[in-house]
Design an enzyme around this catalytic site. Structure first.
Site, PDB file in Angstrom:
ATOM      1  N   ALA A  88       0.862  -1.222  -0.034  1.00  0.00           N
ATOM      2  CA  ALA A  88       0.062  -0.107  -0.032  1.00  0.00           C
ATOM      3  C   ALA A  88       0.911   1.341  -0.037  1.00  0.00           C
ATOM      4  O   ALA A  88       2.011   1.150   0.357  1.00  0.00           O
ATOM      5  CB  ALA A  88      -0.963  -0.129   1.213  1.00  0.00           C
ATOM      6  N   GLU A 108       7.992  -2.376  -1.311  1.00  0.00           N
ATOM      7  CA  GLU A 108       7.569  -2.929  -0.246  1.00  0.00           C
ATOM      8  C   GLU A 108       7.751  -4.528  -0.279  1.00  0.00           C
ATOM      9  O   GLU A 108       8.237  -5.175   0.615  1.00  0.00           O
ATOM     10  CB  GLU A 108       6.045  -2.946   0.191  1.00  0.00           C
ATOM     11  CG  GLU A 108       5.987  -1.289   0.442  1.00  0.00           C
ATOM     12  CD  GLU A 108       4.642  -1.058   1.395  1.00  0.00           C
ATOM     13  OE1 GLU A 108       3.526  -2.159   1.200  1.00  0.00           O
ATOM     14  OE2 GLU A 108       4.327   0.031   1.679  1.00  0.00           O
ATOM     15  N   SER A 125     -12.606   5.490   7.388  1.00  0.00           N
ATOM     16  CA  SER A 125     -12.995   5.999   8.648  1.00  0.00           C
ATOM     17  C   SER A 125     -13.665   7.509   8.411  1.00  0.00           C
ATOM     18  O   SER A 125     -13.057   8.154   8.919  1.00  0.00           O
ATOM     19  CB  SER A 125     -11.784   5.921   9.521  1.00  0.00           C
ATOM     20  OG  SER A 125     -12.385   6.318  10.862  1.00  0.00           O
ATOM     21  N   PRO A 126     -14.803   7.481   7.829  1.00  0.00           N
ATOM     22  CA  PRO A 126     -15.193   8.920   7.480  1.00  0.00           C
ATOM     23  C   PRO A 126     -15.705   9.561   8.629  1.00  0.00           C
ATOM     24  O   PRO A 126     -16.213  10.904   8.381  1.00  0.00           O
ATOM     25  CB  PRO A 126     -16.560   8.747   6.346  1.00  0.00           C
ATOM     26  CG  PRO A 126     -17.059   7.114   6.788  1.00  0.00           C
ATOM     27  CD  PRO A 126     -15.453   6.525   7.098  1.00  0.00           C
ATOM     28  N   GLY A 127     -15.971   9.100   9.637  1.00  0.00           N
ATOM     29  CA  GLY A 127     -16.080   9.800  10.854  1.00  0.00           C
ATOM     30  C   GLY A 127     -15.288  10.902  11.379  1.00  0.00           C
ATOM     31  O   GLY A 127     -15.452  11.866  12.214  1.00  0.00           O
ATOM     32  N   GLU A 131     -10.013  10.508   3.737  1.00  0.00           N
ATOM     33  CA  GLU A 131      -9.219   9.581   3.148  1.00  0.00           C
ATOM     34  C   GLU A 131     -10.111   8.684   2.300  1.00  0.00           C
ATOM     35  O   GLU A 131     -10.755   7.869   2.694  1.00  0.00           O
ATOM     36  CB  GLU A 131      -8.306   8.797   3.985  1.00  0.00           C
ATOM     37  CG  GLU A 131      -7.215   7.921   3.127  1.00  0.00           C
ATOM     38  CD  GLU A 131      -6.474   6.930   4.087  1.00  0.00           C
ATOM     39  OE1 GLU A 131      -5.332   6.508   3.566  1.00  0.00           O
ATOM     40  OE2 GLU A 131      -6.863   6.835   5.270  1.00  0.00           O
ATOM     41  N   GLU A 154      11.847   6.587   5.205  1.00  0.00           N
ATOM     42  CA  GLU A 154      10.449   6.613   5.490  1.00  0.00           C
ATOM     43  C   GLU A 154      10.186   5.716   6.901  1.00  0.00           C
ATOM     44  O   GLU A 154       8.954   5.362   7.343  1.00  0.00           O
ATOM     45  CB  GLU A 154       9.361   6.396   4.476  1.00  0.00           C
ATOM     46  CG  GLU A 154       9.483   7.043   3.179  1.00  0.00           C
ATOM     47  CD  GLU A 154       8.592   6.863   2.197  1.00  0.00           C
ATOM     48  OE1 GLU A 154       7.711   5.737   2.499  1.00  0.00           O
ATOM     49  OE2 GLU A 154       8.351   7.670   1.139  1.00  0.00           O
ATOM     50  N   GLU A 156      10.616   2.495   7.303  1.00  0.00           N
ATOM     51  CA  GLU A 156       9.976   1.197   6.862  1.00  0.00           C
ATOM     52  C   GLU A 156      10.708   0.151   7.206  1.00  0.00           C
ATOM     53  O   GLU A 156      11.892   0.009   6.707  1.00  0.00           O
ATOM     54  CB  GLU A 156       9.592   0.999   5.574  1.00  0.00           C
ATOM     55  CG  GLU A 156       8.325   2.293   5.132  1.00  0.00           C
ATOM     56  CD  GLU A 156       8.315   2.335   3.818  1.00  0.00           C
ATOM     57  OE1 GLU A 156       6.679   2.635   3.348  1.00  0.00           O
ATOM     58  OE2 GLU A 156       8.856   2.043   2.831  1.00  0.00           O
TER      59      GLU A 156
END
Length: 201
Positions: A88, A108, A125-127, A131, A154, A156
């Site tokens: 991702a 990745e 998570s639109p509350g 995104e 980054e 990672e």
């Protein structure tokens, strides 16, 4: 399908910046139309995040998935914050979602992608955040996938996993796969595996 809420109205009354870093947090005062008529006024904090792309990597010839495993700060309150995930990345450049997926697969997991198929686009998570997640499935040669990957700049530290499809779906059933994009993609694959085997043959 036309919905009655397509014609509902809302407006931002005030917008206060609370924090601006890699992400941005704002406090919003909002007025929106109520289902029963009239107006509702609310105050909410909104996390502004770039949209993201997640890709389920599948090697149908070998009957394997390619997952990645990495530490996630949001899971530190759980017994194991190293999560099994899809490759991702954020859409933070002038790239299409598919281009992001191909770039992230190389960064990745060290693999090049073959055909890609769009699964869906959803709010995680639109509350509290704006995104969007663009979700794909892609064909891959799992023999290329191994080792530790990620960009040091980054922070990672990403390990590649190549379970069989049956084993990976077992992880899903056991709750070892516990993040939304991976759950949605694996459940989609269960519904579409036979069709995918025919179309990608």
């Amino acid at each position: 399908m036309q919905r009655d809420t397509d014609n509902f109205e809302h407006k931002i009354l005030a917008n206060e910046s609370l924090y601006k870093g890699f992400y941005q947090m704002n406090k919003l005062s909002i007025a929106h139309q109520r289902f029963e008529g009239g107006e509702q006024r609310i105050e909410r904090e909104l996390l502004n995040r770039p949209n993201a792309v997640c890709v389920l990597l599948v090697d149908l010839a070998a009957g394997k998935f390619v997952f990645v495993e990495q530490f996630r700060v949001g899971a530190m309150h759980t017994p194991n914050p190293w999560l099994i995930e899809l490759v991702a990345g954020l859409i933070d450049k002038d790239e299409t979602p598919e281009e992001v997926g191909r770039r992230e697969a190389m960064e990745e997991a060290g693999v090049e992608l073959g055909r890609m198929e769009f699964i869906t686009k959803y709010f995680p998570s639109p509350g509290g955040t704006n995104e969007w997640i663009y979700l794909y499935v892609a064909e891959v040669d799992s023999r290329q996938a191994s080792g530790i990957h990620g960009l040091a700049e980054e922070g990672e530290d990403i390990r590649v996993l190549t379970p069989s499809i049956d084993e990976g779906l077992g992880w899903l059933a056991e709750g070892r796969i516990n993040n939304a994009a991976s759950i949605i993609a694996c459940q989609w694959l269960q519904l579409n595996l036979d069709r995918l085997r025919l179309t990608w043959a």
